[in-house]
Write an enzyme that holds these catalytic residues in place. Structure first.
Site, PDB file in Angstrom:
ATOM      1  N   TYR A  66       0.833  -1.207   0.000  1.00 37.85           N
ATOM      2  CA  TYR A  66       0.000   0.000   0.000  1.00 37.85           C
ATOM      3  C   TYR A  66       0.868   1.258   0.000  1.00 37.85           C
ATOM      4  O   TYR A  66       0.375   2.357  -0.217  1.00 37.85           O
ATOM      5  CB  TYR A  66      -0.983  -0.015   1.177  1.00 37.85           C
ATOM      6  N   ASP A  94       8.362  -7.150  -6.426  1.00 33.92           N
ATOM      7  CA  ASP A  94       7.821  -7.702  -5.178  1.00 33.92           C
ATOM      8  C   ASP A  94       8.131  -9.197  -5.157  1.00 33.92           C
ATOM      9  O   ASP A  94       8.223  -9.828  -6.210  1.00 33.92           O
ATOM     10  CB  ASP A  94       6.300  -7.474  -5.111  1.00 33.92           C
ATOM     11  N   THR A 124       8.621  -3.041   7.989  1.00 31.82           N
ATOM     12  CA  THR A 124       9.676  -2.923   9.020  1.00 31.82           C
ATOM     13  C   THR A 124       9.036  -3.134  10.404  1.00 31.82           C
ATOM     14  O   THR A 124       8.975  -2.216  11.217  1.00 31.82           O
ATOM     15  CB  THR A 124      10.316  -1.527   8.993  1.00 31.82           C
ATOM     16  N   LYS A 128      10.091  11.138  11.141  1.00 34.47           N
ATOM     17  CA  LYS A 128       8.980  10.190  10.930  1.00 34.47           C
ATOM     18  C   LYS A 128       8.624   9.474  12.235  1.00 34.47           C
ATOM     19  O   LYS A 128       7.444   9.404  12.626  1.00 34.47           O
ATOM     20  CB  LYS A 128       9.351   9.157   9.867  1.00 34.47           C
ATOM     21  N   ASN A 130       4.994  10.250  15.025  1.00 34.12           N
ATOM     22  CA  ASN A 130       4.034   9.252  15.514  1.00 34.12           C
ATOM     23  C   ASN A 130       4.207   8.990  17.010  1.00 34.12           C
ATOM     24  O   ASN A 130       3.217   8.767  17.716  1.00 34.12           O
ATOM     25  CB  ASN A 130       4.147   7.966  14.703  1.00 34.12           C
ATOM     26  N   CYS A 140       1.065   1.917  12.729  1.00 35.78           N
ATOM     27  CA  CYS A 140       2.009   3.052  12.773  1.00 35.78           C
ATOM     28  C   CYS A 140       2.349   3.453  14.198  1.00 35.78           C
ATOM     29  O   CYS A 140       3.480   3.370  14.648  1.00 35.78           O
ATOM     30  CB  CYS A 140       1.377   4.270  12.116  1.00 35.78           C
ATOM     31  N   ARG A 175      -5.032  -4.518  12.516  1.00 35.48           N
ATOM     32  CA  ARG A 175      -3.662  -4.670  13.048  1.00 35.48           C
ATOM     33  C   ARG A 175      -3.522  -4.003  14.411  1.00 35.48           C
ATOM     34  O   ARG A 175      -3.921  -2.868  14.607  1.00 35.48           O
ATOM     35  CB  ARG A 175      -2.650  -4.069  12.060  1.00 35.48           C
TER      36      ARG A 175
HETATM   37  N1  SAJ Z   1      -6.549   7.164  19.072  1.00 33.47           N
HETATM   38  C1  SAJ Z   1      -6.977   7.501  20.367  1.00 33.47           C
HETATM   39  N2  SAJ Z   1      -7.136   8.812  20.672  1.00 33.47           N
HETATM   40  C2  SAJ Z   1      -6.893   9.816  19.754  1.00 33.47           C
HETATM   41  C3  SAJ Z   1      -6.456   9.449  18.455  1.00 33.47           C
HETATM   42  C4  SAJ Z   1      -6.304   8.119  18.133  1.00 33.47           C
HETATM   43  O1  SAJ Z   1      -7.204   6.630  21.205  1.00 33.47           O
HETATM   44  O2  SAJ Z   1      -7.089  10.985  20.084  1.00 33.47           O
HETATM   45  C5  SAJ Z   1      -6.358   5.747  18.744  1.00 33.47           C
HETATM   46  C6  SAJ Z   1      -7.229   5.267  17.605  1.00 33.47           C
HETATM   47  O3  SAJ Z   1      -8.453   4.774  18.080  1.00 33.47           O
HETATM   48  C7  SAJ Z   1      -6.370   4.155  16.984  1.00 33.47           C
HETATM   49  C8  SAJ Z   1      -4.943   4.623  17.238  1.00 33.47           C
HETATM   50  O4  SAJ Z   1      -5.021   5.594  18.290  1.00 33.47           O
HETATM   51  O5  SAJ Z   1      -6.587   2.932  17.644  1.00 33.47           O
HETATM   52  C9  SAJ Z   1      -4.264   5.262  16.024  1.00 33.47           C
HETATM   53  O6  SAJ Z   1      -5.161   6.204  15.515  1.00 33.47           O
HETATM   54  P1  SAJ Z   1      -4.634   7.382  14.490  1.00 33.47           P
HETATM   55  O7  SAJ Z   1      -5.765   8.356  14.362  1.00 33.47           O
HETATM   56  O8  SAJ Z   1      -3.335   7.883  14.929  1.00 33.47           O
HETATM   57  O9  SAJ Z   1      -4.535   6.665  13.080  1.00 33.47           O
HETATM   58  P2  SAJ Z   1      -3.309   5.912  12.393  1.00 33.47           P
HETATM   59  O10 SAJ Z   1      -2.750   4.850  13.243  1.00 33.47           O
HETATM   60  O11 SAJ Z   1      -3.804   5.537  11.044  1.00 33.47           O
HETATM   61  O12 SAJ Z   1      -2.181   7.057  12.259  1.00 33.47           O
HETATM   62  C10 SAJ Z   1      -1.984   7.693  11.030  1.00 33.47           C
HETATM   63  C11 SAJ Z   1      -0.572   8.230  11.048  1.00 33.47           C
HETATM   64  N3  SAJ Z   1      -0.265   8.694   9.722  1.00 33.47           N
HETATM   65  C12 SAJ Z   1       0.888   8.258   9.147  1.00 33.47           C
HETATM   66  O13 SAJ Z   1       1.678   7.527   9.705  1.00 33.47           O
HETATM   67  C13 SAJ Z   1       1.111   8.751   7.774  1.00 33.47           C
HETATM   68  C14 SAJ Z   1      -0.454   9.389  12.026  1.00 33.47           C
HETATM   69  O14 SAJ Z   1       0.824  10.014  11.842  1.00 33.47           O
HETATM   70  C15 SAJ Z   1      -1.519  10.420  11.797  1.00 33.47           C
HETATM   71  O15 SAJ Z   1      -1.401  11.428  12.799  1.00 33.47           O
HETATM   72  C16 SAJ Z   1      -2.879   9.755  11.910  1.00 33.47           C
HETATM   73  O16 SAJ Z   1      -2.948   8.739  10.883  1.00 33.47           O
HETATM   74  C17 SAJ Z   1      -3.978  10.783  11.665  1.00 33.47           C
HETATM   75  O17 SAJ Z   1      -3.798  11.931  12.137  1.00 33.47           O
HETATM   76  O18 SAJ Z   1      -4.996  10.398  11.086  1.00 33.47           O
END
Ligand code: SAJ
Length: 444
Positions: free
Chosen positions: A24, A44, A101, A222, A226, A276, A347
């Site tokens: 992806y 791949d 990774t 990076k 996160n 992530c 995941r």
């Molecule tokens: N979560 C909470 N409280 C929050 C925000 C998220 O409990 O306030 C939980 C979510 O339920 C989930 C986990 O954290 O289980 C991760 O949620 P996420 O909104 O961070 O989504 P991700 O994991 O898809 O993170 C991605 C990341 N993007 C990339 O790596 C390019 C992150 O850097 C972004 O900040 C995030 O998306 C985003 O902002 O949507």
């Protein structure tokens, strides 16, 4: 070939671009460089994935606007060739590495896929080629893993016979092409000139800021972006736990705190999943460990990883109070199995941890999730006869739930809300006993 020559070939779209790893991350970027006019060789190790792409079809699951059409276009035009054979990369002037990774159960990255890619690429590396790691890696990995392996296998000398860089991806499932186009990127190069050539390369597909840097800066940015989110979510979770024991309401406290300039408390919840946030925190801690005594990152991970256990404790307390029976005699409905709302991605799902904890207590667990194959279906049928419903993911479908129907379907009317999808008033009006993350019992 010198960097100026490579820069010229890029400007003329004559550079051949290789992409290792057509998942992806790799497949969309391969398509975008092909669409920009480059001849792209995608590689791949999964033969079935290569066959799908060679047929002009999209192997990526989920809804990805524009991707299927773009694959058909660039494969049909002969701009993108997919192969399992590294010999195909012999002509590549630029090679992107987009392999997984993961970290192990001790949170240590071993980089099997990254090392295998460097090993195979080193054997066919073209003179003057620029190798760019887009995968998320711990700070110091280009210097400690990628550079030595490429040098030893190819016999070439870095910054003379080839160049390396790190340009971490910022993709989001569901928005792969959109993010690739609109998110800024850090172009970390083994030399400043290399970084400038990377900026010129990515400018052909990225409309946002492209910031030149060195490799370790790119690796730090990076993982830090996160880890920063993980630490901030952990703060919200700890504040929620404090609210529970003091009789406060986290949502109200958060609303008022965020009125202070420069405050932005995130949302407390049932846990932190995904591929992530949990992983990148450890990559930063691992990378920085040799440099600084990092404590906050692992402490935040412990807070967030505890939230599913906190949910289990709330369920157990509510069920045993409501039924007078031990949790071992209970049946619990877990609503939501994806790690994020409106997603089918499971995941590192907090619900998986919760289900295992409840089953360790011999409780019977039923799972529902409208987005996850195998767990979809009629919710009320699924929760029928259960002694509690636990909301773990704030899917829109759950927020619109008819709580009176939920109460009627349950054997014991208990609702534990891990995402504050409801209010205590709504639950009580429907005749449900209600507990929620961050909402303490009223202290008179
Ligand atoms: N979560 C909470 N409280 C929050 C925000 C998220 O409990 O306030 C939980 C979510 O339920 C989930 C986990 O954290 O289980 C991760 O949620 P996420 O909104 O961070 O989504 P991700 O994991 O898809 O993170 C991605 C990341 N993007 C990339 O790596 C390019 C992150 O850097 C972004 O900040 C995030 O998306 C985003 O902002 O949507």
């Amino acid at each position: 070939m010198s960097l100026p020559n490579l820069r010229e070939k890029i400007d003329r779209r004559q550079a051949v671009v290789g992409v290792i790893g057509l998942g992806y991350v790799g497949l969309p970027v391969a398509c975008r460089f092909a669409q920009a006019g480059f001849s792209v060789i995608g590689l791949d190790v999964k033969a079935d994935r290569i066959a799908t792409i060679c047929a002009g079809k999209n192997p990526i699951e989920g809804i990805e606007p524009g991707l299927a059409e773009l694959i058909a276009q660039v494969v049909g035009e002969g701009q993108l060739h997919a192969t399992t054979d590294y010999a195909g990369l012999k002509q590549a002037d630029v090679v992107l590495i987009d392999v997984e990774t993961p970290v192990d159960q001790d949170h240590v990255p071993h980089y099997e896929a990254l090392k295998a890619a460097c090993q195979s690429l080193g054997a066919v590396l073209k003179d003057g080629a620029l190798v760019i790691v887009e995968s998320t890696i711990a700070p110091g990995t280009v210097a400690g893993v990628v550079r030595p392996l490429l040098q030893s296998v190819s016999g070439k000398v870095l910054n003379r016979d080839f160049y390396v860089g790190a340009c971490p991806e910022r993709v989001m499932p569901g928005r792969l092409l959109a993010n690739l186009n609109s998110m800024s990127r850090v172009c970390g190069g083994s030399t400043p000139e290399t970084a400038e050539v990377m900026v010129a390369l990515y400018r052909t597909i990225v409309q946002a800021d492209l910031d030149p840097a060195d490799c370790v800066t790119a690796e730090l940015v990076k993982t830090a972006e996160n880890a920063y989110r993980d630490v901030n979510i952990a703060f919200a979770n700890e504040l929620a736990l404090a609210c529970e024991v003091t009789g406060g309401d986290f949502l109200r406290v958060r609303e008022l705190v965020n009125k202070s300039p420069g405050r932005n408390v995130l949302l407390a919840g049932a846990g932190v999943g995904g591929h992530c946030i949990p992983k990148d925190s450890w990559l930063l801690a691992r990378g920085a460990n040799g440099l600084a005594p990092v404590q906050l990152l692992s402490a935040a991970r412990a807070v967030n990883d505890h939230m599913p256990a906190h949910m289990a404790d709330l369920v157990r307390k509510m069920v045993e109070e409501a039924t007078g029976r031990d949790i071992a005699q209970a049946r619990v409905a877990v609503l939501g199995y994806a790690y994020l709302e409106e997603s089918d991605d499971t995941r590192n799902s907090p619900s998986e941890v919760l289900a295992a904890l409840l089953r360790n207590w011999s409780a019977e667990v039923v799972i529902h999730d409208p987005w996850v194959p195998g767990y979809e279906g009629d919710l009320f049928d699924r929760v029928r006869g259960c002694d509690a419903a636990v909301l773990m993911v704030a899917h829109r479908a759950y927020k619109a739930l008819d709580l009176a129907r939920l109460k009627a379907a349950l054997r014991t009317p208990v609702l534990v809300d891990g995402r504050r999808a409801f209010t205590a008033e709504q639950a009580q009006a429907a005749g449900l006993r209600y507990r929620a993350v961050g909402l303490g019992p009223r202290q008179e």
